[in-house]
Enzyme design. Structure first.
Site: not given
Lengths: 601, 484
Positions: A358, A289, A150, A252, A247, A215
């Site tokens: 993170h 990912e 996206h 998709l 990512d 998004q």
């Protein structure tokens, strides 16, 4: 993973004036000019090496939090470039940067507004090329995140698409007259989104989004979208980047009657991306990912018959929480179990493994019982929880216990897969659970005991996030400068272990065999690699999950008469005989041994 | 006991190929872990049977023998004067150096040694099993529809108690039953039955070696898949208890090493084994006659313990009243059970728990071991095992045995309660029947086991006797009724 429910402190960053003009004033133009890689200098390249990612030690840097070169309170690419000598000294082989693209930052940069532009706070494309060039000069590679599923709703493709359904971007997104299609696809951010469809009043249709409504998902059924995405890959690969972490890849494509995850069309597109990399940019890598169980993730390595023809790497998500659980339970089985369930991977594939990153300590890949247990053990304060996970850094998670920090790092550096370190964990940085969302683990790197921890010379009030200042983890106690000056520091210890890992190809390239043993608190395994010249590298790793000293008897009869040599000091241990090999380990202790075949001694 | 063996054991009898080795065997046997030497006086030894297993010309020569050992303290073994053991012997003029530690003695030019130490012999046995061969009186049988193990040398497993095993490269394990007993060994019988039920709770059976004794069939050895990378439940429970006792004030459900999840899974595993055994070998209702038989057997055991331990004698009537709960219990069923279950008989593997060693309680006769019993006996035995795990470490933490620390005891009790309860939950989840809903039956079996333990510990490990005594007291007070 996508950023989740973001209440980021910098969510309201200024939008890019140039773009707004592109989109709103350029009514007549049908396609927007994209910059080309040839508009920029290219970074020097490293020699092609087909296996570098299997041997590499990765290091995740948040550009925003690493070093600020222009005193604006934000870390930037030039600041990171200035710190490359430190990373080279530590032994880092590859830097992984979360997205640094131009973005409205409503999802931590995973909402990309322009694939070919750098977030102004971080610098410019030229700054990035300089970083890449300087990194390569030190033998360090650089990869970054790329979100293909996206874009931001501020991307000019989306603005064009909503404005002109018949224009060149009209079919770039997934539009529908109603919100009923693909109803089997789950809603990922249930806290903020009630549907995967949102109505757009400009175009008068609904658009599809697997993540936030800001998004919109790209329409990969449109060949032009596939081309545009591959061209975005080429742009950065031409500049010299060493690879991408892709990512949110499972999402998709959309198909009625499916959950829209892991579809065969998605795999076909990834194979196409891989072919571009293999044909045009050999030696560069793709990392998937996909926060799924290992048995599902292996699909993203592609066809095992040809050694893998989709992504080179994928993260092994369930391993990490189980390392924590095993030590808390003083039992090897949480780790043994997940490794036993992990299928073999193709010849050219490699897992990425990590202790912290993170995001929060992800607990999606554990059972409900295990999740309750992990919360109880590692998140005693409810503020430490975030989404489905725990937002702490490694040192506070382990109550700053040096023995445990060393044991966990030894596991990370020796279990199968390429280790990914998280910036600051090498010095045992703390976190700030009072900051919103996951900012608690994204505070500025602590370089020195000086103002702003040496991160920036700006007015402290301008800092993007406050420096950690508590008495245990504060920058005056925990910083790179002080630890560089003490060879007994955690930093020096980490550097030595990374160095040892690099001397033994078995850690990166070798197969993995768990030894079992009579003591359930002891996790023992061998890593073994035979290179093209027939040189055999064999490493035995023995880890005590218990806080108490433990004995273990290991069946090492296969290496009878060999002498295990301890790797941190080179001390030879007694030769392996007929009987089980007895070792005693201190609480949370570990050993790495090289085992040389008898005839080679 | 009538001797129906081909040789009669007279040392002067030249027909006995082991005659010249009897003295060497008498010296060797007490050094073997499987030989119950402790506190026993060997009075004599004879050869019960002997056969050559290797083909002519094969090196080394392999012999199978059963020897009878008579003990001077015969009164203790219930009247039997002789116990019989199986031997596998390697015979070679100059055997390889790596079997030196297993040498028993010399016979003429030849050295005779424990054959299981020799990789060539374990390899021969494995290939004979895959070929379904017969050698002399020994029949080597592959289990139908199992994957034939890769043939290679085995190596002896070290540290075993009552039998001797060899491991084939982490793939298979062959167990030689040291005690020679007529009849099908329940370990083989039940593994076979469970394997044919497709059980995931036992290591699959791959084959067996069968022989003869007293004109009846005898189980010589069994071959099964090796559970590599496993650890036994006792070690894991002990790690958990240590984690708890090391904390000053955390409760059993608060410490990191909590074992309840594993106890729950063990409960499910034991339940699955019970269901599979019932499906394979049937069930019978426990009627009044059956119940009184079980009670009688328990009361006999009680009287033996009372005769030896004053603490039991004082409570004899109270204990007997609880044991009579078997008749008072709700109607239930009998079936084949494990018979000697404890945490050490369960193996944690990376994919779950396995139950091992279905031989039954070693002190019982074969007829008693194969007699259908209530599954509650196994459940009670597991509950006892959790008690043992909780309390056995107290002596390490307490200042002295005379000065028990009530805080530590309370915490150990908490661990036991929590894990006993998790075990029952798991068991109930798999069978649909909660063992705690049959409190009289469960309590009777648990007390029966505790009484047996008191006798056993008094004789063998006096420092542990306080564990079953404590449980006995708890089971005799109303507060101890049932499970929490």
């Amino acid at each position: 993973m996508n950023e989740g429910v973001s209440a980021s402190a910098i969510a309201a960053a200024p939008s890019d004036e140039d773009h707004v003009r592109d989109v709103t004033e350029d009514h007549g133009a049908s396609a927007v000019e994209e910059p080309s890689a040839d508009d920029f200098r290219h970074a020097r390249t490293l020699p092609v090496d087909d296996e570098w990612y299997k041997r590499a030690v990765f290091y995740e840097v948040l550009v925003r939090a690493f070093a600020d070169s222009n005193r604006d309170g934000f870390g930037d690419l030039s600041g990171l470039t200035d710190k490359l000598d430190y990373l080279a000294w530590l032994g880092v082989d590859c830097i992984w940067l979360p997205p640094f693209y131009d973005s409205p930052l409503r999802d931590g940069g995973y909402d990309i507004r322009d694939y070919r532009k750098v977030l102004p706070e971080f610098g410019t494309v030229a700054d990035f090329v300089e970083l890449l060039d300087q990194a390569h000069a030190r033998g360090i590679r650089v990869i970054t995140d790329l979100v293909m599923n996206h874009t931001s709703d501020q991307h000019h493709w989306f603005q064009e698409s909503r404005r002109d359904p018949d224009g060149p971007y009209g079919d770039f997104y997934v539009w529908s007259d109603d919100d009923t299609r693909y109803s089997d696809a789950r809603i990922i951010f249930v806290d903020t989104e009630s549907s995967n469809w949102t109505y757009d009043s400009v175009r008068g249709q609904f658009y599809w989004h697997r993540f936030f409504s800001h998004q919109p998902d790209l329409n990969f059924d449109n060949p032009a979208v596939c081309e545009a995405m591959i061209d975005a890959l080429r742009f950065w690969l031409d500049l010299g980047i060493d690879g991408f972490r892709l990512d949110a890849v499972p999402y998709l494509y959309e198909r009625d009657g499916t959950n829209g995850e892991n579809l065969s069309e998605t795999h076909a597109f990834l194979k196409r991306c891989r072919k571009v990399v293999d044909d045009e940019y050999p030696g560069r890598v793709l990392l998937a990912e996909a926060n799924q169980w290992p048995a599902d993730v292996v699909e993203y390595f592609g066809d095992a018959e040809v050694g893998g023809d989709e992504c080179h790497m994928a993260f092994h998500f369930p391993l990490m929480p189980r390392i924590f659980m095993a030590v808390r339970r003083e039992s090897r089985f949480p780790i043994s179990e997940i490794l036993a369930q992990t299928p073999a991977i193709p010849e050219r594939a490699q897992w990425g493994i990590f202790l912290r990153n993170h995001d929060e300590l992800t607990l999606e890949m554990v059972t409900d019982d295990e999740r309750d247990y992990m919360y109880a053990e590692y998140a005693k304060d409810p503020r430490m929880k975030a989404n489905i996970g725990i937002r702490r850094r490694l040192a506070p998670l382990l109550e700053n216990d040096r023995n445990q920090l060393e044991l966990f790092t030894a596991l990370l550096l020796s279990l199968p897969g390429s280790p990914v370190l998280y910036y600051g964990d090498e010095i045992g940085m703390g976190d700030n659970i009072w900051l919103g969302d996951r900012d608690g683990v994204r505070s500025p790197m602590q370089w020195t005991p000086d103002r702003n921890a040496g991160f920036s010379t700006c007015d402290p009030g301008r800092l993007n996030l406050p420096i950690i200042m508590d008495p245990v983890y504060g920058y005056q106690a925990v910083n790179v400068e002080a630890q560089s000056n003490s060879t007994a520091s955690l930093l020096h210890w980490n550097r030595r272990m990374i160095d040892i890992r690099k001397q033994h190809p078995a850690f990166g390239l070798g197969n993995f065999h768990e030894l079992g043993g009579s003591n359930p608190s002891v996790l023992a395994y061998v890593r073994e690699h035979v290179d093209a010249d027939g040189f055999r590298d064999l490493v035995l790793c023995v880890n005590n999950m218990s806080r108490f000293p433990q004995p273990v008897e290991l069946d090492l009869i296969a290496w009878k008469d060999c002498v295990p040599t301890e790797l941190t000091g080179g001390v030879p241990f007694p030769a392996i005989g007929e009987l089980p090999y007895l070792l005693t380990l201190p609480g949370h202790g570990f050993y790495w041994f090289a085992i040389h075949e008898a005839e080679e001694r | 006991m009538p001797a129906t063996s081909p040789t009669d054991g007279n040392p002067g009898d030249t027909g006995d190929p082991l005659a010249g080795l009897h003295d060497a065997l008498l010296a060797w046997l007490p050094t073997q872990r499987w030989f119950p030497a402790k506190g026993r006086v060997v009075a004599g030894l004879r050869t019960v049977s002997h056969a050559v297993v290797s083909a002519p010309g094969e090196t080394p020569t392999v012999e199978h023998a059963v020897i009878g050992v008579s003990f001077a303290d015969a009164a203790d073994t219930g009247g039997s004067t002789e116990e019989r053991y199986q031997l596998v012997l390697g015979v070679q003029a100059s055997p390889p150096a790596d079997v030196e530690y297993a040498v028993i003695g010399r016979r003429g030019e030849d050295v005779v040694y424990d054959g299981l130490a020799d990789g060539r012999i374990s390899r021969l046995f494995l290939s004979l099993i895959t070929e379904n061969a017969t050698r002399g009186p020994l029949r080597f049988v592959a289990e139908p529809d199992t994957e034939a193990p890769i043939v290679g040398p085995g190596r002896p497993l070290i540290g075993e108690q009552s039998n001797s095993s060899v491991i084939y490269g982490e793939r298979a394990i062959m167990k030689l039953f040291r005690r020679a007993t007529a009849g099908l060994n329940p370990d083989l019988e039940l593994h076979r039955a469970l394997g044919r039920q497709g059980s995931h709770e036992v290591a699959p059976l791959l084959g067996a070696i069968e022989g003869e004794i007293d004109g009846e069939p005898m189980t010589v050895a069994m071959l099964q898949t090796y559970a590599s990378n496993s650890a036994d439940g006792w070690s894991m429970a002990a790690a958990s208890v240590r984690d708890l006792l090391a904390e000053a004030d955390l409760r059993a459900d608060e410490v990191g090493g909590d074992f309840a999840g594993e106890a729950h899974r063990i409960g499910k595993t034991v339940a699955a084994v019970h269901l599979e055994l019932a499906a394979a070998l049937g069930t019978h209702p426990l009627d009044a006659r059956g119940a009184s038989e079980i009670e009688e057997w328990m009361l006999e055991r009680l009287d033996r313990a009372a005769a030896a331990v004053p603490g039991v004698a004082e409570q004899r009537e109270a204990i007997a009243a609880v044991l009579r709960g078997v008749s008072a219990a709700e109607p239930s069923t009998l079936q084949r059970i494990h018979g000697d279950l404890h945490l050490g008989q369960e193996l944690r593997t990376p994919t779950g728990w396995l139950v091992i060693d279905f031989e039954g309680e070693p002190s019982k006769s074969l007829a008693d071991r194969v007699r259908p019993d209530s599954p509650m006996r196994d459940v009670a035995a597991m509950l006892r095992s959790f008690d043992y795990a909780a309390f056995h470490q107290l002596s390490e933490w307490e200042q002295s045995a005379d000065d028990p620390d009530p805080q530590l005891e309370r915490r150990a009790q908490e661990w036991a309660d929590r894990n006993r309860s998790a075990f029952c939950d798991g068991y109930a989840e798999a069978t649909g029947t909660d063992p705690r809903e049959s409190p009289e039956l469960l309590r009777a079996y648990e007390l029966d086991k505790a009484v047996y333990e008191v006798l056993y510990e008094t004789r063998n490990r006096p420092s542990w006797v306080s564990i079953p005594l404590r449980s006995m007291r708890r089971l005799l007070t109303p507060a101890g009724r049932g499970e929490r």
